[in-house]
Scaffold this motif. Structure first.
Motif, PDB file in Angstrom:
ATOM      1  N   ALA A  24       8.715  42.197  37.772  1.00  0.00           N
ATOM      2  CA  ALA A  24       7.579  41.887  36.928  1.00  0.00           C
ATOM      3  C   ALA A  24       7.842  42.190  35.459  1.00  0.00           C
ATOM      4  CB  ALA A  24       6.356  42.664  37.405  1.00  0.00           C
ATOM      5  N   ALA A  25       8.709  43.147  35.150  1.00  0.00           N
ATOM      6  CA  ALA A  25       8.938  43.530  33.766  1.00  0.00           C
ATOM      7  C   ALA A  25      10.020  42.696  33.101  1.00  0.00           C
ATOM      8  CB  ALA A  25       9.325  45.006  33.697  1.00  0.00           C
ATOM      9  N   THR A  26      10.585  41.737  33.812  1.00  0.00           N
ATOM     10  CA  THR A  26      11.694  40.956  33.292  1.00  0.00           C
ATOM     11  C   THR A  26      11.204  39.693  32.601  1.00  0.00           C
ATOM     12  OG1 THR A  26      13.019  41.733  35.137  1.00  0.00           O
ATOM     13  CG2 THR A  26      13.868  39.846  33.918  1.00  0.00           C
ATOM     14  N   GLN A  27      11.814  39.338  31.476  1.00  0.00           N
ATOM     15  CA  GLN A  27      11.478  38.088  30.811  1.00  0.00           C
ATOM     16  C   GLN A  27      12.039  36.933  31.623  1.00  0.00           C
ATOM     17  OE1 GLN A  27       9.670  37.726  27.989  1.00  0.00           O
ATOM     18  NE2 GLN A  27       9.728  35.527  28.361  1.00  0.00           N
ATOM     19  N   LEU A  28      11.175  35.974  31.988  1.00  0.00           N
ATOM     20  CA  LEU A  28      11.589  34.862  32.834  1.00  0.00           C
ATOM     21  C   LEU A  28      11.691  33.582  32.025  1.00  0.00           C
ATOM     22  CD1 LEU A  28       9.333  35.586  35.917  1.00  0.00           C
ATOM     23  CD2 LEU A  28      11.668  36.319  35.511  1.00  0.00           C
ATOM     24  N   THR A  29      12.626  32.733  32.388  1.00  0.00           N
ATOM     25  CA  THR A  29      12.805  31.461  31.710  1.00  0.00           C
ATOM     26  C   THR A  29      12.484  30.337  32.670  1.00  0.00           C
ATOM     27  OG1 THR A  29      14.556  32.385  30.348  1.00  0.00           O
ATOM     28  CG2 THR A  29      14.418  29.987  30.471  1.00  0.00           C
ATOM     29  N   ALA A 168       3.781  37.873  37.394  1.00  0.00           N
ATOM     30  CA  ALA A 168       2.901  38.405  36.353  1.00  0.00           C
ATOM     31  C   ALA A 168       1.671  39.102  36.928  1.00  0.00           C
ATOM     32  CB  ALA A 168       2.469  37.271  35.419  1.00  0.00           C
ATOM     33  N   ALA A 169       1.251  38.701  38.118  1.00  0.00           N
ATOM     34  CA  ALA A 169       0.069  39.311  38.730  1.00  0.00           C
ATOM     35  C   ALA A 169       0.311  40.750  39.161  1.00  0.00           C
ATOM     36  CB  ALA A 169      -0.374  38.480  39.932  1.00  0.00           C
ATOM     37  N   GLN A 170       1.577  41.161  39.303  1.00  0.00           N
ATOM     38  CA  GLN A 170       1.949  42.536  39.643  1.00  0.00           C
ATOM     39  C   GLN A 170       1.252  43.033  40.914  1.00  0.00           C
ATOM     40  OE1 GLN A 170       1.119  44.711  35.971  1.00  0.00           O
ATOM     41  NE2 GLN A 170       3.177  44.262  35.225  1.00  0.00           N
ATOM     42  N   LEU A 171       1.183  42.164  41.900  1.00  0.00           N
ATOM     43  CA  LEU A 171       0.506  42.529  43.142  1.00  0.00           C
ATOM     44  C   LEU A 171       1.191  43.676  43.862  1.00  0.00           C
ATOM     45  CD1 LEU A 171      -0.378  39.019  44.648  1.00  0.00           C
ATOM     46  CD2 LEU A 171      -1.801  40.525  43.238  1.00  0.00           C
ATOM     47  N   ASP A 172       2.507  43.836  43.653  1.00  0.00           N
ATOM     48  CA  ASP A 172       3.254  44.865  44.371  1.00  0.00           C
ATOM     49  C   ASP A 172       3.368  46.177  43.600  1.00  0.00           C
ATOM     50  OD1 ASP A 172       4.803  43.530  42.485  1.00  0.00           O
ATOM     51  OD2 ASP A 172       6.671  44.031  43.494  1.00  0.00           O
ATOM     52  N   THR A 173       2.729  46.271  42.439  1.00  0.00           N
ATOM     53  CA  THR A 173       2.798  47.500  41.644  1.00  0.00           C
ATOM     54  C   THR A 173       1.435  48.025  41.213  1.00  0.00           C
ATOM     55  OG1 THR A 173       3.113  46.206  39.605  1.00  0.00           O
ATOM     56  CG2 THR A 173       5.108  46.954  40.767  1.00  0.00           C
TER      57      THR A 173
END
Length: 226
Positions: A24-29, A168-173
């Motif tokens: 989740a904290a990684t910039q995605l392309t 981005a929803a960070q459901l696992d954190t």
């Protein structure tokens, strides 16, 4: 929060998994040339004492993600936000229970999934590959005890969300990201759809052909607290 139906709802690790909720904290392309294609993300990490933190994310194309908006048929926004009186909520619950009984009789593949109570479940991890979506959910409470349920949807595609939005929803954190309600339905093409509503207002679904369910023991320490 209005009264909710404690509804109902399929092993890993499997080689080839290339998407994980842990990035989740990684910039995605994204993919410019194939905007409708699903995106597979792979996080390449090295040991901290060798090359430092995680490196860039590799992106490649995979099976398309449905662009159709996931809409809860029974447990809608109106059901959850207090607009429906108790009597109307009772009708919704009764209608869905009848629908689920019919599904159990006609679709044996859904029986294990339909018997799960996923209300207030927390996502522990998730993985997405070309045609499979798998996640582990912590279910239960202090009174009844906790379990981890691993659900693997095969011949699967996300509905109403893509991999980037799911990360981005960070459901696992997030401690606040709890599964408020879910529902199962049959699709016209012979597949099925599992729809979800997460607190506070995230809705999406998974369309699938087959599903596997595995239950594992867990403890209260596995639950994230806000």
């Amino acid at each position: 929060m209005p009264r909710l139906l404690a509804t109902l709802r399929a092993s890993w690790p499997v080689a080839g998994t290339v998407v994980t909720g842990a990035i989740a904290a990684t910039q995605l392309t994204g993919c410019v040339s194939h905007p409708s294609a699903g995106t597979v993300y792979e996080k390449r990490c090295e040991e901290a004492d060798r090359r430092g933190p995680c490196q860039d994310v590799a992106v490649r194309h995979t099976a398309p993600v449905s662009q159709e908006r996931a809409t809860m048929k029974w447990f809608t926004f109106a059901f959850h936000d207090g607009r429906l009186p108790d009597r109307a909520q009772d009708v919704v619950i009764r209608d869905y229970r009848r629908h689920l009984r019919d599904l159990r009789r006609t679709a044996l593949v859904l029986r294990a999934l339909a018997e799960l109570n996923l209300h207030d479940a927390q996502v522990q991890r998730w993985h997405l590959t070309d045609a499979q979506f798998r996640w582990s959910l912590l279910i239960g409470d202090l009174e009844s005890g906790y379990q981890l349920v691993d659900i693997s949807y095969r011949a699967a595609s996300l509905v109403g969300i893509d991999a980037r939005a799911l990360v981005a929803a960070q459901l696992d954190t997030s401690a606040d990201a709890e599964l408020v309600s879910d529902e199962l339905d049959a699709l016209d093409d012979g597949r099925f759809e599992h729809r979800f509503r997460f607190w506070p207002e995230l809705e999406f679904g998974v369309a699938f052909g087959q599903v596997d369910v595995t239950l594992l023991s867990a403890s209260s320490q596995d639950r994230r607290m806000s």
